[in-house]
Design a protein around this motif. Structure first.
Motif, short mmCIF file in Angstrom:
data_model
loop_
_atom_site.label_atom_id
_atom_site.label_comp_id
_atom_site.label_asym_id
_atom_site.label_seq_id
_atom_site.Cartn_x
_atom_site.Cartn_y
_atom_site.Cartn_z
N ALA A 47 0.81 -1.21 0.00
CA ALA A 47 0.00 0.00 0.00
C ALA A 47 0.85 1.26 0.00
O ALA A 47 0.55 2.23 -0.71
CB ALA A 47 -0.94 0.00 1.21
N VAL A 48 1.92 1.28 0.79
CA VAL A 48 2.76 2.48 0.87
C VAL A 48 3.41 2.77 -0.48
O VAL A 48 3.51 3.93 -0.89
CB VAL A 48 3.83 2.31 1.97
N ALA A 49 3.82 1.73 -1.18
CA ALA A 49 4.42 1.92 -2.51
C ALA A 49 3.39 2.47 -3.49
O ALA A 49 3.72 3.31 -4.35
CB ALA A 49 4.98 0.59 -3.03
N MET A 50 2.15 2.02 -3.39
CA MET A 50 1.09 2.53 -4.26
C MET A 50 0.82 4.01 -3.98
O MET A 50 0.68 4.82 -4.91
CB MET A 50 -0.20 1.74 -4.04
N ILE A 51 0.77 4.37 -2.70
CA ILE A 51 0.54 5.76 -2.31
C ILE A 51 1.70 6.64 -2.76
O ILE A 51 1.50 7.75 -3.26
CB ILE A 51 0.32 5.86 -0.79
N ASP A 52 2.90 6.15 -2.56
CA ASP A 52 4.11 6.86 -3.01
C ASP A 52 4.02 7.17 -4.50
O ASP A 52 4.23 8.32 -4.94
CB ASP A 52 5.33 5.99 -2.71
N ALA A 53 3.67 6.17 -5.29
CA ALA A 53 3.58 6.35 -6.74
C ALA A 53 2.46 7.32 -7.11
O ALA A 53 2.60 8.12 -8.05
CB ALA A 53 3.35 5.00 -7.41
N TRP A 54 1.36 7.28 -6.37
CA TRP A 54 0.25 8.20 -6.66
C TRP A 54 0.66 9.64 -6.38
O TRP A 54 0.44 10.53 -7.20
CB TRP A 54 -0.97 7.83 -5.84
#
Length: 217
Positions: free
Chosen positions: A54-61
């Motif tokens: 999830a943190v990687a997805m948020i980072d990318a967003w």
């Protein structure tokens, strides 16, 4: 061709779609897989691109928001504005990009508020503040570099908090809140500049002592 994309390119491609799905499915694997299917990207490759969860997805967003902001407000466009207008325009553009995904933003902030993610949250916030100041033309390398970014990050964080529950037309309440905070920032910067100017010609104790020891100094 999607098969020729790098993992970074896959992250950039999928991040906005994952954010749209996260409003319903959270920052989860189902949200990721739906985005991957919509873009014709292999599920296993998508999982690899977001191995950090999830943190990687948020980072990318958040990174995709930064990139979209930079595209919408080119250096040439910003150059025609005063510094206050530049900062306002940059934050307002971010708000415009975030507004359709407020529920996803709410869920993202809840994840980043977890104790194990606080350091990452600080890094992501600082990255966005730094990018905004750089786009605004800031080249400070002294302590101003840090104070400007800290103040902007505080303003941006508070403004997005207001955005989350703002149901006014075109988020006018959020925009009004932002302008009040930027007014405060500009007053602070003017006061700081005036204070520094007043100290320019004050006698320097270290220089005075140096003259006592070394008259030629």
């Amino acid at each position: 061709m999607t098969k020729d994309m790098t993992l970074e390119e896959i992250r950039q491609t999928l991040a906005p779609a994952i954010a749209s799905n996260a409003a319903f499915d959270g920052w989860s694997e189902p949200a990721l897989l739906m985005a991957a299917e919509a873009h014709g990207i292999d599920a296993d490759v998508a999982r690899l691109a977001f191995a950090g969860g999830a943190v990687a997805m948020i980072d990318a967003w958040f990174d995709s928001i930064d990139r979209a902001m930079a595209v919408a407000l080119s250096a040439e466009t910003l150059a025609t504005m005063k510094i206050r207008q530049r900062i306002s325009a940059l934050i307002e553009e971010r708000l415009r990009l975030l507004a359709p995904e407020r529920e996803s933003l709410r869920r993202a902030r809840a994840i980043l508020a977890m104790p194990q993610n606080v350091a990452t949250a600080a890094r992501l916030g600082w990255r966005s503040a730094d990018r905004m100041w750089r786009l605004a033309g800031d080249t400070a390398t002294d302590y101003n570099h840090y104070t400007k970014r800290s103040l902007l990050l505080a303003i941006y964080t508070a403004t997005t908090t207001v955005l989350l529950d703002d149901d006014s037309e075109d988020q006018m309440e959020t925009r009004a809140f932002l302008q009040r905070r930027i007014d405060g920032l500009m007053r602070f910067e003017k006061a700081k500049a005036a204070a520094l100017k007043r100290t320019e010609h004050r006698p320097s104790l270290s220089r005075f002592i140096g003259r006592l020891r070394y008259p030629a100094v």
